[in-house]
Design a protein around this motif. Sequence first.
Motif, PDB file in Angstrom:
ATOM      1  N   ASN A   5       0.816  -1.204   0.000  1.00  0.00           N
ATOM      2  CA  ASN A   5       0.000   0.000   0.000  1.00  0.00           C
ATOM      3  C   ASN A   5       0.858   1.266   0.000  1.00  0.00           C
ATOM      4  OD1 ASN A   5      -2.442  -1.459   0.223  1.00  0.00           O
ATOM      5  ND2 ASN A   5      -2.081  -1.729   2.408  1.00  0.00           N
ATOM      6  N   TYR A   6       2.098   1.125  -0.382  1.00  0.00           N
ATOM      7  CA  TYR A   6       3.047   2.232  -0.327  1.00  0.00           C
ATOM      8  C   TYR A   6       3.383   2.675  -1.736  1.00  0.00           C
ATOM      9  CZ  TYR A   6       6.851   4.973   1.725  1.00  0.00           C
ATOM     10  OH  TYR A   6       7.665   5.993   2.160  1.00  0.00           O
ATOM     11  N   SER A   7       3.164   3.962  -2.016  1.00  0.00           N
ATOM     12  CA  SER A   7       3.393   4.465  -3.363  1.00  0.00           C
ATOM     13  C   SER A   7       3.913   5.889  -3.308  1.00  0.00           C
ATOM     14  CB  SER A   7       2.083   4.422  -4.162  1.00  0.00           C
ATOM     15  OG  SER A   7       2.253   5.003  -5.429  1.00  0.00           O
ATOM     16  N   GLU A   8       5.043   6.137  -3.986  1.00  0.00           N
ATOM     17  CA  GLU A   8       5.619   7.481  -4.102  1.00  0.00           C
ATOM     18  C   GLU A   8       5.820   8.128  -2.733  1.00  0.00           C
ATOM     19  OE1 GLU A   8       3.194   9.732  -6.714  1.00  0.00           O
ATOM     20  OE2 GLU A   8       3.540   8.430  -8.435  1.00  0.00           O
ATOM     21  N   GLY A   9       6.332   7.337  -1.801  1.00  0.00           N
ATOM     22  CA  GLY A   9       6.689   7.888  -0.494  1.00  0.00           C
ATOM     23  C   GLY A   9       5.542   8.059   0.458  1.00  0.00           C
ATOM     24  N   ALA A  10       4.366   7.539   0.140  1.00  0.00           N
ATOM     25  CA  ALA A  10       3.221   7.683   1.041  1.00  0.00           C
ATOM     26  C   ALA A  10       2.297   6.479   0.901  1.00  0.00           C
ATOM     27  CB  ALA A  10       2.461   8.968   0.726  1.00  0.00           C
ATOM     28  N   PHE A  11       1.602   6.140   1.971  1.00  0.00           N
ATOM     29  CA  PHE A  11       0.643   5.033   1.941  1.00  0.00           C
ATOM     30  C   PHE A  11      -0.638   5.477   1.227  1.00  0.00           C
ATOM     31  CE2 PHE A  11       3.295   3.878   5.594  1.00  0.00           C
ATOM     32  CZ  PHE A  11       3.604   2.564   5.264  1.00  0.00           C
ATOM     33  N   THR A  12      -1.177   4.581   0.425  1.00  0.00           N
ATOM     34  CA  THR A  12      -2.398   4.879  -0.318  1.00  0.00           C
ATOM     35  C   THR A  12      -3.626   4.214   0.294  1.00  0.00           C
ATOM     36  OG1 THR A  12      -1.964   3.020  -1.808  1.00  0.00           O
ATOM     37  CG2 THR A  12      -1.143   5.187  -2.478  1.00  0.00           C
ATOM     38  N   SER A  13      -3.419   3.383   1.292  1.00  0.00           N
ATOM     39  CA  SER A  13      -4.536   2.786   2.027  1.00  0.00           C
ATOM     40  C   SER A  13      -4.104   2.543   3.461  1.00  0.00           C
ATOM     41  CB  SER A  13      -4.996   1.477   1.370  1.00  0.00           C
ATOM     42  OG  SER A  13      -3.993   0.489   1.467  1.00  0.00           O
ATOM     43  N   PHE A  14      -5.089   2.321   4.328  1.00  0.00           N
ATOM     44  CA  PHE A  14      -4.822   2.120   5.747  1.00  0.00           C
ATOM     45  C   PHE A  14      -5.301   0.751   6.203  1.00  0.00           C
ATOM     46  CE2 PHE A  14      -5.506   6.904   5.817  1.00  0.00           C
ATOM     47  CZ  PHE A  14      -4.149   7.186   5.850  1.00  0.00           C
ATOM     48  N   ILE A  15      -4.853   0.370   7.382  1.00  0.00           N
ATOM     49  CA  ILE A  15      -5.296  -0.865   8.020  1.00  0.00           C
ATOM     50  C   ILE A  15      -5.941  -0.490   9.350  1.00  0.00           C
ATOM     51  CG2 ILE A  15      -4.601  -3.068   9.023  1.00  0.00           C
ATOM     52  CD1 ILE A  15      -2.180  -2.994   7.120  1.00  0.00           C
ATOM     53  N   ASP A  95      -9.188   1.944   1.784  1.00  0.00           N
ATOM     54  CA  ASP A  95      -8.403   2.878   0.979  1.00  0.00           C
ATOM     55  C   ASP A  95      -8.557   4.291   1.512  1.00  0.00           C
ATOM     56  OD1 ASP A  95     -10.411   4.483  -0.766  1.00  0.00           O
ATOM     57  OD2 ASP A  95     -11.082   2.408  -0.980  1.00  0.00           O
ATOM     58  N   PHE A  96      -7.623   5.140   1.108  1.00  0.00           N
ATOM     59  CA  PHE A  96      -7.516   6.482   1.673  1.00  0.00           C
ATOM     60  C   PHE A  96      -8.796   7.289   1.487  1.00  0.00           C
ATOM     61  CE2 PHE A  96      -5.354  10.823   1.540  1.00  0.00           C
ATOM     62  CZ  PHE A  96      -5.226  10.890   2.926  1.00  0.00           C
ATOM     63  N   SER A  97      -9.381   7.245   0.290  1.00  0.00           N
ATOM     64  CA  SER A  97     -10.599   8.024   0.014  1.00  0.00           C
ATOM     65  C   SER A  97     -11.775   7.533   0.850  1.00  0.00           C
ATOM     66  CB  SER A  97     -10.953   7.952  -1.475  1.00  0.00           C
ATOM     67  OG  SER A  97      -9.947   8.553  -2.251  1.00  0.00           O
ATOM     68  N   SER A  98     -11.910   6.214   0.995  1.00  0.00           N
ATOM     69  CA  SER A  98     -13.001   5.648   1.804  1.00  0.00           C
ATOM     70  C   SER A  98     -12.826   6.028   3.271  1.00  0.00           C
ATOM     71  CB  SER A  98     -13.038   4.123   1.661  1.00  0.00           C
ATOM     72  OG  SER A  98     -13.302   3.755   0.334  1.00  0.00           O
ATOM     73  N   CYS A  99     -11.588   6.046   3.720  1.00  0.00           N
ATOM     74  CA  CYS A  99     -11.302   6.441   5.109  1.00  0.00           C
ATOM     75  C   CYS A  99     -11.703   7.890   5.353  1.00  0.00           C
ATOM     76  CB  CYS A  99      -9.815   6.240   5.399  1.00  0.00           C
ATOM     77  SG  CYS A  99      -9.338   6.540   7.120  1.00  0.00           S
ATOM     78  N   TYR A 180     -12.601   2.382  13.252  1.00  0.00           N
ATOM     79  CA  TYR A 180     -13.072   3.239  12.173  1.00  0.00           C
ATOM     80  C   TYR A 180     -12.154   4.443  12.045  1.00  0.00           C
ATOM     81  CZ  TYR A 180     -15.339   5.795  16.062  1.00  0.00           C
ATOM     82  OH  TYR A 180     -15.601   6.467  17.229  1.00  0.00           O
ATOM     83  N   CYS A 181     -12.316   5.199  10.967  1.00  0.00           N
ATOM     84  CA  CYS A 181     -11.429   6.327  10.690  1.00  0.00           C
ATOM     85  C   CYS A 181     -11.882   7.575  11.433  1.00  0.00           C
ATOM     86  CB  CYS A 181     -11.365   6.586   9.183  1.00  0.00           C
ATOM     87  SG  CYS A 181     -10.466   5.334   8.272  1.00  0.00           S
ATOM     88  N   ASP A 182     -11.494   7.664  12.661  1.00  0.00           N
ATOM     89  CA  ASP A 182     -11.711   8.861  13.473  1.00  0.00           C
ATOM     90  C   ASP A 182     -10.636   9.891  13.123  1.00  0.00           C
ATOM     91  OD1 ASP A 182     -10.604  10.115  16.286  1.00  0.00           O
ATOM     92  OD2 ASP A 182     -12.781  10.136  16.157  1.00  0.00           O
ATOM     93  N   HIS A 183     -10.996  11.172  13.183  1.00  0.00           N
ATOM     94  CA  HIS A 183     -10.077  12.234  12.761  1.00  0.00           C
ATOM     95  C   HIS A 183      -8.733  12.164  13.472  1.00  0.00           C
ATOM     96  CE1 HIS A 183      -8.621  16.543  13.297  1.00  0.00           C
ATOM     97  NE2 HIS A 183      -8.389  16.268  12.041  1.00  0.00           N
ATOM     98  N   MET A 184      -8.731  12.155  14.787  1.00  0.00           N
ATOM     99  CA  MET A 184      -7.479  12.185  15.530  1.00  0.00           C
ATOM    100  C   MET A 184      -6.693  10.881  15.381  1.00  0.00           C
ATOM    101  SD  MET A 184      -6.985  15.157  16.638  1.00  0.00           S
ATOM    102  CE  MET A 184      -5.488  14.764  17.558  1.00  0.00           C
ATOM    103  N   SER A 185      -7.379   9.761  15.217  1.00  0.00           N
ATOM    104  CA  SER A 185      -6.681   8.479  15.021  1.00  0.00           C
ATOM    105  C   SER A 185      -5.900   8.484  13.712  1.00  0.00           C
ATOM    106  CB  SER A 185      -7.687   7.329  15.032  1.00  0.00           C
ATOM    107  OG  SER A 185      -8.314   7.219  16.284  1.00  0.00           O
ATOM    108  N   VAL A 186      -6.465   9.103  12.675  1.00  0.00           N
ATOM    109  CA  VAL A 186      -5.773   9.199  11.387  1.00  0.00           C
ATOM    110  C   VAL A 186      -4.628  10.193  11.487  1.00  0.00           C
ATOM    111  CG1 VAL A 186      -6.016   9.823   8.954  1.00  0.00           C
ATOM    112  CG2 VAL A 186      -7.839   8.554  10.099  1.00  0.00           C
TER     113      VAL A 186
END
Length: 321
Positions: A5-15, A95-99, A180-186
């Motif tokens: 999930n790593y592309s161009e120096g940044a992750f494109t999805s989360f776990i 994925d990043f957008s869904s998060c 889930y993708c909470d603001h501060m957790s991300v």
Amino acid sequence: MATSNYSEGAFTSFILNGIPGLEAIQMWISLPFFSMYLIAMVGNCGLLYVIRVEEALHRPMYFFLSMLSITDILEINTVVPKTVTIFWFKMKDIDFSSCLAQMFFIHMLTGMESGVLMLMALDRFIAICYPLRYSTILTNSVIAKIGLATFLRGAMLMRPFHFLVRRLPYCRTNIIAHTYCDHMSVVKIACGSAWVDAIYGLMVASVIGGFDILSIAASYAMILRAVVGLSSKDARSKAFGTCTSHVIAIIITYTPAFFTFFTHHFGDHTIPHHIHILMANFYLLTLPMLNPIIYGVKTKQIRESVLKLFHAGKTVSTDEW
């Protein structure tokens, strides 16, 4: 998994890692969690149906209650389906957008929930302090406008979170210690400085939570003054009775909300992380589950409408037989 999930120096999805430290019993945790979800869905859908079909409930108080139920249904469906896939099927990738989308809707809907509780306090204030003008003040047009304003307030204040989080680099880890993708957790897993995000989060919480709580407190202060001035004990009891359900809803909403907010910002080193995550999840489920029960038990008109529909259905079934 991380490197894929790593592309161009940044992750494109989360776990989404679920509840760290309690992985072995997450299946058991999911049972009360999913049960609360089912109760909330059945209860709120049933409440909306009763309010829709019973003309006696086509009043401002029940329109606001419908708004609360709709908000609760949307809120739990933003969180629970993904959380269940984590607990049951170990499907932790997002994925990043869904998060970002999940984060926006969670915070927008919790902000709207707070706003609807504030509107319900305003409704009780007008009903008790200005009973003769109640129907002329809270017309359908007014209710629609203030409901829309509450939605737009949440949407506009939460939208900047999307841009603030997207601008941060994510090169250290893509594992979010949450369900889930909470603001501060991300934000906490970002590589760069996140002080702008933290300050904006505090500002939004102060604007929404502070304004709503002050409005609720002011409404009930004026309600209390009006009720105490009533000469009849029965009238005072009836007036207080119409507020009981709403007061209970306020308590079970804001108590865990404050706990979750302050532990996220100030209590990371004093509160065990799994306790924080459990509270955050049950905070999102408690009011949606209890809301139909509280109003169904405490509100005479809803009880009578449910019994009326139940007996009508029983009569139809008997006639068909």
